[in-house]
Scaffold this active site. Structure first.
Site, PDB file in Angstrom:
ATOM      1  N   ASN A  74     -44.507 -11.562 -31.548  1.00  0.00           N
ATOM      2  CA  ASN A  74     -44.940 -10.876 -30.339  1.00  0.00           C
ATOM      3  C   ASN A  74     -44.303  -9.497 -30.383  1.00  0.00           C
ATOM      4  O   ASN A  74     -43.095  -9.358 -30.179  1.00  0.00           O
ATOM      5  CB  ASN A  74     -44.499 -11.649 -29.103  1.00  0.00           C
ATOM      6  N   TYR A 167     -54.790   2.755 -21.605  1.00  0.00           N
ATOM      7  CA  TYR A 167     -55.073   2.721 -23.036  1.00  0.00           C
ATOM      8  C   TYR A 167     -55.034   4.139 -23.609  1.00  0.00           C
ATOM      9  O   TYR A 167     -54.385   4.391 -24.630  1.00  0.00           O
ATOM     10  CB  TYR A 167     -56.442   2.083 -23.286  1.00  0.00           C
ATOM     11  N   ALA A 168     -55.713   5.064 -22.948  1.00  0.00           N
ATOM     12  CA  ALA A 168     -55.715   6.456 -23.411  1.00  0.00           C
ATOM     13  C   ALA A 168     -54.302   7.022 -23.435  1.00  0.00           C
ATOM     14  O   ALA A 168     -53.907   7.713 -24.385  1.00  0.00           O
ATOM     15  CB  ALA A 168     -56.614   7.305 -22.513  1.00  0.00           C
TER      16      ALA A 168
END
Length: 256
Positions: A74, A167-168
């Site tokens: 992870n 995300y950007a």
């Protein structure tokens, strides 16, 4: 002729015997990177949160005569990151190459839909994980005075996205991190570069839908994981020895 071509390729890229960690290597772009690196002679730690996928990629590599280990991980947990780097060093002696490919999408959330926990989750997954892995491999790379790091960013970090501000932001952060790391690590002969991926036919992209997004591509097809992987392999090879702090964008002409 084929043997001569293969030898010339290996000599040019100089990956024979090198040790690599590829995160998110159980499928998509990461899987293609792991397979190509192994095919060029590198020993690969296949890192993925999906243990079965990592094992399957290792099996593919070994069936083709390559060397690899599976590292279930992870990437958001520093303990797992440390264990992966430790396992790689124990198996291969050092870390020469790091490909920070692991990440995820934001699920199409507009600003009004965003929550603070969701923001934190994706920044941790896409950006902080790459920082942690980079910091953990640096002692090896600094000691041997060489190393290659490739951070897999996205066009969303360059031109934005219609949704998914987190995300950007995470992908833009990877570009800033790449440039600063490249400045600080050049004296140690450690190259740090980034890949700005265009639309690619992966599991994550299919969830969002490829048809509408593909209309922005000038090239007459959607990108494949291999299209991205070839550029990544170039960036972590000795062919790119004089390239640092830069970004390559395999995007079919989506932006220029």
């Amino acid at each position: 002729m084929r043997e001569n071509t293969a030898k010339a390729t290996l000599d040019f890229f100089q990956l024979e015997g090198q040790s690599a960690i590829v995160t998110g290597a159980g499928n998509g772009i990461g899987r293609s990177v792991a397979l190509i690196l192994a095919g060029l002679g590198a020993k690969v730690a296949v890192c993925d949160i999906e243990a079965d996928s990592a094992v399957a990629v290792v099996r593919e590599i070994e069936e083709k005569g390559g060397t690899a280990i599976a590292c279930p991980c992870n990437v958001c947990l520093l303990e797992d990151v440390k264990k992966t780097v430790e396992a790689t060093v124990n198996a291969f002696g050092t870390v020469d190459i790091l490909v920070n490919n692991a990440g995820g999408g934001g699920g199409g959330k507009r600003l009004e839909d965003m929550t603070y926990p969701e923001w934190d989750r994706l920044i941790q997954l896409n950006l902080t994980s790459a920082y942690m892995f980079s910091m953990e491999v640096l002692p090896c790379m600094r000691k041997q005075k060489r190393g290659k790091i490739c951070n897999v960013s996205s066009g969303a970090g360059i031109v934005g996205d219609f949704s998914d501000v987190h995300y950007a932001a995470s992908k833009a952060g990877m570009l800033g991190m790449t440039k600063e790391m490249a400045r600080e690590l050049a004296k140690d002969h450690i190259n740090v570069n980034a890949l700005g991926t265009g639309l690619t036919d992966t599991r994550m992209s299919r969830r969002r839908g490829l048809e509408q997004a593909s209309k922005e591509i000038l090239w007459p097809r959607v990108g494949t994981p291999e299209d991205q992987a070839y550029s990544i392999v170039f960036l972590v090879s000795e062919a790119a020895e004089y390239l640092t702090g830069q970004m390559i964008c395999p995007n079919g002409g989506s932006w220029m």
